[in-house]
Design an enzyme around this catalytic site. Structure first.
Site, PDB file in Angstrom:
ATOM      1  N   GLY A  11       0.827  -1.203   0.000  1.00  0.00           N
ATOM      2  CA  GLY A  11       0.000   0.000   0.000  1.00  0.00           C
ATOM      3  C   GLY A  11       0.861   1.251   0.000  1.00  0.00           C
ATOM      4  O   GLY A  11       1.791   1.370   0.805  1.00  0.00           O
ATOM      5  N   ALA A  12       0.571   2.167  -0.941  1.00  0.00           N
ATOM      6  CA  ALA A  12       1.327   3.428  -1.012  1.00  0.00           C
ATOM      7  C   ALA A  12       0.400   4.606  -0.739  1.00  0.00           C
ATOM      8  O   ALA A  12       0.350   5.581  -1.487  1.00  0.00           O
ATOM      9  CB  ALA A  12       2.018   3.562  -2.360  1.00  0.00           C
ATOM     10  N   GLY A  13      -0.401   4.478   0.328  1.00  0.00           N
ATOM     11  CA  GLY A  13      -1.189   5.614   0.799  1.00  0.00           C
ATOM     12  C   GLY A  13      -0.331   6.376   1.800  1.00  0.00           C
ATOM     13  O   GLY A  13       0.906   6.339   1.739  1.00  0.00           O
ATOM     14  N   LYS A  39      -1.572  -0.849  -5.869  1.00  0.00           N
ATOM     15  CA  LYS A  39      -2.512  -1.101  -6.960  1.00  0.00           C
ATOM     16  C   LYS A  39      -2.305  -0.201  -8.165  1.00  0.00           C
ATOM     17  O   LYS A  39      -2.524  -0.583  -9.285  1.00  0.00           O
ATOM     18  CB  LYS A  39      -3.897  -0.760  -6.404  1.00  0.00           C
ATOM     19  CG  LYS A  39      -4.934  -1.801  -6.526  1.00  0.00           C
ATOM     20  CD  LYS A  39      -6.226  -1.196  -6.016  1.00  0.00           C
ATOM     21  CE  LYS A  39      -6.889  -2.182  -5.099  1.00  0.00           C
ATOM     22  NZ  LYS A  39      -8.199  -1.762  -4.662  1.00  0.00           N
ATOM     23  N   VAL A  82      -2.610  -6.731  -4.256  1.00  0.00           N
ATOM     24  CA  VAL A  82      -2.378  -7.823  -3.307  1.00  0.00           C
ATOM     25  C   VAL A  82      -3.640  -8.691  -3.266  1.00  0.00           C
ATOM     26  O   VAL A  82      -4.746  -8.174  -3.076  1.00  0.00           O
ATOM     27  CB  VAL A  82      -2.092  -7.262  -1.895  1.00  0.00           C
ATOM     28  CG1 VAL A  82      -1.860  -8.391  -0.899  1.00  0.00           C
ATOM     29  CG2 VAL A  82      -0.912  -6.304  -1.924  1.00  0.00           C
ATOM     30  N   GLU A 170     -17.375  17.331   4.848  1.00  0.00           N
ATOM     31  CA  GLU A 170     -16.480  17.966   3.860  1.00  0.00           C
ATOM     32  C   GLU A 170     -17.048  17.826   2.447  1.00  0.00           C
ATOM     33  O   GLU A 170     -16.984  18.748   1.643  1.00  0.00           O
ATOM     34  CB  GLU A 170     -15.073  17.355   3.953  1.00  0.00           C
ATOM     35  CG  GLU A 170     -14.364  17.761   5.249  1.00  0.00           C
ATOM     36  CD  GLU A 170     -12.856  17.582   5.190  1.00  0.00           C
ATOM     37  OE1 GLU A 170     -12.393  16.581   4.603  1.00  0.00           O
ATOM     38  OE2 GLU A 170     -12.144  18.451   5.736  1.00  0.00           O
ATOM     39  N   ASP A 297      -5.138   3.001   8.371  1.00  0.00           N
ATOM     40  CA  ASP A 297      -6.561   2.668   8.568  1.00  0.00           C
ATOM     41  C   ASP A 297      -6.803   1.178   8.806  1.00  0.00           C
ATOM     42  O   ASP A 297      -7.880   0.803   9.271  1.00  0.00           O
ATOM     43  CB  ASP A 297      -7.380   3.090   7.339  1.00  0.00           C
ATOM     44  CG  ASP A 297      -7.703   4.572   7.333  1.00  0.00           C
ATOM     45  OD1 ASP A 297      -7.170   5.302   8.189  1.00  0.00           O
ATOM     46  OD2 ASP A 297      -8.480   5.006   6.460  1.00  0.00           O
ATOM     47  N   ALA A 313      -5.276  10.395   8.564  1.00  0.00           N
ATOM     48  CA  ALA A 313      -3.987  10.548   7.887  1.00  0.00           C
ATOM     49  C   ALA A 313      -2.930  10.909   8.929  1.00  0.00           C
ATOM     50  O   ALA A 313      -1.785  10.451   8.865  1.00  0.00           O
ATOM     51  CB  ALA A 313      -4.100  11.651   6.847  1.00  0.00           C
ATOM     52  N   LYS A 373      -6.273  24.701   7.178  1.00  0.00           N
ATOM     53  CA  LYS A 373      -6.444  23.430   6.443  1.00  0.00           C
ATOM     54  C   LYS A 373      -5.450  23.393   5.271  1.00  0.00           C
ATOM     55  O   LYS A 373      -4.807  22.381   5.013  1.00  0.00           O
ATOM     56  CB  LYS A 373      -7.896  23.353   5.954  1.00  0.00           C
ATOM     57  CG  LYS A 373      -8.211  22.176   5.100  1.00  0.00           C
ATOM     58  CD  LYS A 373      -8.765  21.033   5.934  1.00  0.00           C
ATOM     59  CE  LYS A 373      -9.103  19.834   5.079  1.00  0.00           C
ATOM     60  NZ  LYS A 373      -8.633  18.597   5.629  1.00  0.00           N
TER      61      LYS A 373
END
Ligand code: FAD
Ligand code: NAD
Length: 395
Positions: A11-13, A39, A82, A170, A297, A313, A373
């Protein structure tokens, strides 16, 4: 281990990319082989996704090529999905190959939690990836085009958002900014458009500062959002949503923002999970396998009061920093560090130029909060891509 250890990051989050960048910076040449699997060939900035979903920003602005973030001489990048994690064999099965590892970092993120509510999976849209938000944006525009063909179908112009957590709020802010523009573009009377938020709890943003919740709710109402509080969605159909009291809201668009759970691959792998999130020890390793780290997460970290921290995050980035430290410490045989979360606050946008937040002991709202923000977004871009990325994306 006679050869150099193999580290695989899934995962590359937020979690995966920050772990990779930290390892790349701090590992010496030939200390470990690091592979990052994702992915897509890009990282998406999940915290921006409500904007391209509503169409107030371009999807490209939430997308960064992974090749621009990592040094491919130091980290191998594998673009693949994966399919299975086999911790007993220290293997990961990808859709097209198999990887072996000595140390594994699972940072596969979450998925929408539907609580088994019938029809949500089939008929509701969710804000979860770049592709899902491209779809939502196109779907919203298409409702206007369809209405022009069938003007008796006012339900095409009803937009239901299920859940008023931070994602729902949001998105509502952006949607309320976007729809008047679509009305002008498609020559539609704005009075025909309805934005309805359905929230099970008695207030929006349950648990958040009550004065700021009031401000956020009033700001969104002023833009035309109708709140149906203390009202749960009990079913979703092709025509709209059915509420707990049996009432039906006919709508061409239902966006579900009712919560997240961990990636199902963790349950399938046999890790102990709560709502799909793996329970980790103080060093962020799974209870079952001390060479497997889980962050972001799909992990669960308990506060001193024994309550799980919300998946954000912010915590993912801090976990990634601790995880990279502990991987390096393990390889160098130096002491591991216990993870401890520092809450830097929460700021949520309410559409262009407006936001609410709690930062330290200060409450902020309005334009000042919106600027804060922006500063948080810029800080993240700086962490992952330095000044060049900030200049390309953030300014
Ligand atoms: P993700 O960032 O979701 O990354 C997971 C990665 O794994 C993705 O790249 C995905 O493509 C990849 N992946 C998934 N499955 C597979 C597979 N089978 N094979 C290969 N790759 C796979 N939090 C905040 O702190 N502040 C905010 O302002 C904020 N705003 C948000 C706004 C929105 C609209 C949303 C939806 C969330 C927001 N959050 C915010 C929450 C935050 O985005 C998440 O907590 C954070 O993205 C989690 O990071 P992660 O690394 O665990 O997962
Ligand atoms: P959430 O779990 O925080 O909120 C989901 C909301 O849906 C809750 O208010 C819940 O009461 C409601 N809900 C659940 N079932 C329902 C039903 N059947 N009918 C109607 N309402 C229902 O989920 P989220 O908003 O997607 O947030 C996920 C995580 O991401 C959280 O940890 C959040 O803090 C984080 N996040 C942070 C920001 C920010 O800091 N600006 C923005 C977005 C998300």
């Amino acid at each position: 281990m006679s050869r150099i250890p193999r580290i695989v990051i899934l995962g590359a989050g937020y979690g995966g990319v920050v772990t990779a960048i930290r390892l790349q910076k701090h590992l010496n040449y030939n200390e470990a082989d690091v592979t990052l699997v994702n992915k897509h060939e890009y990282h998406y900035i999940t915290t921006h996704l409500h904007m391209p979903a509503a169409g107030t920003d371009k999807p490209e602005n939430a997308r960064v090529d992974i090749s621009k973030l990592i040094d491919e001489f130091k980290i191998d990048f594998v673009k693949s999905t994966v399919a299975q994690i086999r911790p007993q064999d220290k293997k990961v099965i990808l859709e097209d190959s198999t990887l072996s590892y000595d140390y594994l970092v699972i940072a596969l993120g979450g998925e929408p939690e539907t609580f088994g509510i019938p029809g949500l999976r089939e008929h509701a849209l969710t804000i979860r990836s770049l592709n899902s938000v491209r779809y939502i944006r196109e779907h919203i525009e298409f409702q206007f085009a369809k209405f022009k063909q069938e003007p008796q179908r006012k339900d095409y112009l009803t937009f239901v958002v299920g859940g008023a957590g931070f994602t729902g709020i949001e998105f509502l802010g952006e949607l309320a900014d976007r729809l008047p523009k679509l009305c002008r573009e498609f020559d539609v009377d704005p009075a025909l458009v309805q934005i309805v938020n359905v929230e099970a709890a008695p207030s929006a943003l349950p648990g958040f500062d009550s004065e700021l919740v009031e401000y956020a709710t009033e700001a969104l109402k002023a833009k035309g959002v109708v709140f149906r509080l203390s009202t749960a969605i009990k079913e979703c159909t092709k025509e709209g949503v059915i509420l707990a009291n049996g009432e039906m809201i006919k709508a061409g668009t239902v966006v579900w923002t009712g919560g997240v759970r961990g990636n199902r691959l963790l349950e399938d792998a046999g890790f102990e999970t709560m709502r799909g999130r793996a329970v980790v020890d103080a060093e962020l390793r799974t209870k079952e396998h001390d060479h497997v780290y889980v962050i972001g997460d799909c992990s669960i970290v308990l506060s001193e009061q024994g309550k799980p921290y919300p998946p954000t995050a912010q915590i993912s980035i801090q976990q990634a920093e601790a995880c990279a430290h502990n991987l390096i410490a393990t390889i160098r045989n130096t002491p591991l560090k216990e993870f401890s979360f520092t809450n830097r606050g929460t700021v949520a946008s309410l559409g262009k130029g407006d936001a609410v937040g709690v930062v330290g002991k200060y409450k902020v709202k309005g334009y000042k909060a919106a600027m804060m923000k922006k500063a948080i977004d810029i800080r993240y871009l700086f962490i992952i891509g330095g000044l060049p990325l900030v200049v390309r994306k953030g300014l």
